[in-house]
Design an enzyme around this catalytic site. Structure first.
Site, PDB file in Angstrom:
ATOM      1  N   ARG A   8       0.863  -1.180   0.000  1.00 36.08           N
ATOM      2  CA  ARG A   8       0.000   0.000   0.000  1.00 36.08           C
ATOM      3  C   ARG A   8       0.900   1.231   0.000  1.00 36.08           C
ATOM      4  O   ARG A   8       1.930   1.259   0.695  1.00 36.08           O
ATOM      5  CB  ARG A   8      -0.895   0.017   1.238  1.00 36.08           C
ATOM      6  N   HIS A   9       0.555   2.225  -0.794  1.00 33.43           N
ATOM      7  CA  HIS A   9       1.381   3.433  -0.883  1.00 33.43           C
ATOM      8  C   HIS A   9       1.674   4.004   0.506  1.00 33.43           C
ATOM      9  O   HIS A   9       0.911   3.823   1.454  1.00 33.43           O
ATOM     10  CB  HIS A   9       0.694   4.497  -1.745  1.00 33.43           C
ATOM     11  N   GLY A  10       2.797   4.715   0.620  1.00 30.44           N
ATOM     12  CA  GLY A  10       3.121   5.394   1.864  1.00 30.44           C
ATOM     13  C   GLY A  10       2.087   6.457   2.198  1.00 30.44           C
ATOM     14  O   GLY A  10       1.264   6.837   1.356  1.00 30.44           O
ATOM     15  N   TRP A  14      -3.091  13.688   2.355  1.00 31.81           N
ATOM     16  CA  TRP A  14      -4.466  13.610   2.853  1.00 31.81           C
ATOM     17  C   TRP A  14      -4.636  12.512   3.902  1.00 31.81           C
ATOM     18  O   TRP A  14      -5.492  12.634   4.772  1.00 31.81           O
ATOM     19  CB  TRP A  14      -5.444  13.434   1.691  1.00 31.81           C
ATOM     20  N   ARG A  60       0.512   8.873  -5.694  1.00 26.82           N
ATOM     21  CA  ARG A  60       1.001   8.361  -4.417  1.00 26.82           C
ATOM     22  C   ARG A  60       1.432   6.902  -4.519  1.00 26.82           C
ATOM     23  O   ARG A  60       2.400   6.496  -3.864  1.00 26.82           O
ATOM     24  CB  ARG A  60      -0.046   8.557  -3.320  1.00 26.82           C
ATOM     25  N   GLU A  87      -7.486   3.517  -5.950  1.00 21.56           N
ATOM     26  CA  GLU A  87      -8.231   3.429  -4.696  1.00 21.56           C
ATOM     27  C   GLU A  87      -9.728   3.377  -5.003  1.00 21.56           C
ATOM     28  O   GLU A  87     -10.179   3.787  -6.072  1.00 21.56           O
ATOM     29  CB  GLU A  87      -7.895   4.659  -3.831  1.00 21.56           C
ATOM     30  N   ARG A  88     -10.481   2.858  -4.073  1.00 22.86           N
ATOM     31  CA  ARG A  88     -11.940   2.917  -4.168  1.00 22.86           C
ATOM     32  C   ARG A  88     -12.368   4.384  -4.267  1.00 22.86           C
ATOM     33  O   ARG A  88     -11.796   5.250  -3.602  1.00 22.86           O
ATOM     34  CB  ARG A  88     -12.528   2.266  -2.921  1.00 22.86           C
ATOM     35  N   HIS A  89     -13.361   4.659  -5.097  1.00 26.44           N
ATOM     36  CA  HIS A  89     -13.878   6.016  -5.232  1.00 26.44           C
ATOM     37  C   HIS A  89     -14.850   6.285  -4.085  1.00 26.44           C
ATOM     38  O   HIS A  89     -15.839   5.575  -3.916  1.00 26.44           O
ATOM     39  CB  HIS A  89     -14.581   6.189  -6.576  1.00 26.44           C
ATOM     40  N   LYS A  98     -12.284  12.470   8.049  1.00 22.97           N
ATOM     41  CA  LYS A  98     -12.943  11.238   8.501  1.00 22.97           C
ATOM     42  C   LYS A  98     -13.502  11.370   9.910  1.00 22.97           C
ATOM     43  O   LYS A  98     -14.623  10.923  10.187  1.00 22.97           O
ATOM     44  CB  LYS A  98     -11.957  10.069   8.423  1.00 22.97           C
ATOM     45  N   ASN A 184      -7.918  -0.008  -0.428  1.00 21.80           N
ATOM     46  CA  ASN A 184      -9.105  -0.755  -0.829  1.00 21.80           C
ATOM     47  C   ASN A 184      -8.918  -1.591  -2.084  1.00 21.80           C
ATOM     48  O   ASN A 184      -9.529  -2.655  -2.202  1.00 21.80           O
ATOM     49  CB  ASN A 184     -10.298   0.186  -0.979  1.00 21.80           C
TER      50      ASN A 184
END
Length: 248
Positions: A8-10, A14, A60, A87-89, A98, A184
Site C-alpha cells: 500500500r502506498h506510503g 491527505w 502516491r 483506490e476505491r472512489h 474522517k 481498498n
C-alpha cells in the site's frame, strides 16, 4: 511456488490530514516517503527482486513504487499502470475529514461507508469537477465505467478482471511481481485471494508502506502470507489505519 508482493502506498498528504482521498491525486507526505524508503530497504535486505511491477494511475502509488524500485536498484523494470488498481472512489466524501464526518453522521455509518462490502457513500454529480469524467487521464475509458462512488464490491468488480488478465498471467509466466496500490484495491485483491467473507473483510487493515508477501501454489492459491519488517511497527501501523474513522 510463486511469491507476490503487495505494498500500500506510503502515507499521503491527505492520509496525514485524515481526509477521504479516493481518486483525488495527492502526493506522499514526508512520512510517506520515509515509509516507501523503509519498504524498499526491507525488501532489499530480504533479497527480493522483481521482473515487472503493477500500479494504479495515482501519483502516491506511483511514487511509492518508484522509491522502492530505486532502493532495489531496479528502476529499469517494466511498470504497468491501470485505473483498475486505483483506490476505491469515495464519492461525495472525497476531501472530507474522517473524524469530523464521524462526528456528523456517527462512527457506525462512517465505518459502514469505509469498510462495508456493498454500501457506497453518496455519489458525486457528473457536474462536480471531482468526477473522473473531467480528468484527462481517464479520457480513453468509457464514461459508463467511470465511477461516481464505489463500495468495496464495486472495487472488487474492477480489480479482479485486471488480476486475472494481467497480473496472474505474469506470475504464471514465472515473473516476480510487485503491486503498489491502495488500501481498498489491495483489500479487494486480498479478499479474492483468501476467499474472505464479506464480514471478515470489514476488519482487515492494510498498513501503509509495509510489504505484504503472498506465497502462492501453482494454481495461485495462497499457501501463507506475511508482512516484512518490525512486528511492533506493523501492529502500530495497522491500529492507526483502524482508528482513522473514529471520532476525535
Amino acid at each position: 511456488m510463486y511469491k507476490l508482493v503487495l505494498v500500500r502506498h506510503g502515507e499521503s498528504e491527505w492520509n496525514k490530514e485524515n481526509l477521504f482521498t479516493g481518486w483525488t491525486d495527492v502526493k506522499l507526505s514526508e512520512k510517506g516517503i520515509s515509509e516507501a524508503l523503509e519498504g524498499g530497504r526491507v525488501l532489499k535486505q530480504e533479497g527480493y527482486s522483481f521482473d515487472i511491477a503493477f500500479s494504479s494511475v495515482l501519483v502516491r502509488a506511483n511514487d511509492t513504487l518508484n522509491i522502492i524500485l530505486r532502493e532495489l536498484g531496479q528502476s529499469y523494470i517494466d511498470v504497468e499502470k491501470s485505473w483498475r488498481l486505483n483506490e476505491r472512489h469515495y464519492g461525495a466524501l472525497q476531501g472530507l475529514n474522517k473524524a469530523e464526518t464521524a462526528e456528523k453522521y456517527g462512527e457506525d455509518k462512517v465505518l459502514m461507508w469505509r469498510r462495508s462490502y456493498d454500501i457506497p457513500p453518496m455519489p458525486l454529480e457528473e457536474s462536480d469537477k471531482r468526477h473522473p469524467i473531467h480528468d484527462l487521464r481517464y479520457r480513453g475509458i468509457p464514461k459508463s465505467e467511470l465511477p461516481s462512488t464505489e463500495c468495496l464490491k464495486d472495487t472488487v468488480a474492477r480489480v479482479i478482471p485486471y488480476w486475472t488478465d494481467k497480473i496472474a498471467r505474469a506470475i504464471i509466466e514465472g515473473k516476480k511481481v510487485i503491486i503498489a496500490a491502495h488500501g481498498n484495491s489491495l483489500r479487494a485483491l486480498v479478499k479474492y485471494l483468501d476467499n474472505m467473507s464479506d464480514d471478515d473483510i470489514l476488519k482487515l487493515n492494510i498498513p501503509t508502506g509495509i510489504p505484504l508477501v503472498y506465497e502462492l501454489d501453482r494454481d495461485l492459491r495462497p499457501i501463507k502470507h506475511y508482512y516484512l519488517g518490525d512486528e511492533d511497527k506493523i501492529k502500530a501501523a495497522m491500529e492507526s489505519v483502524a482508528n482513522q474513522g473514529k471520532k476525535k
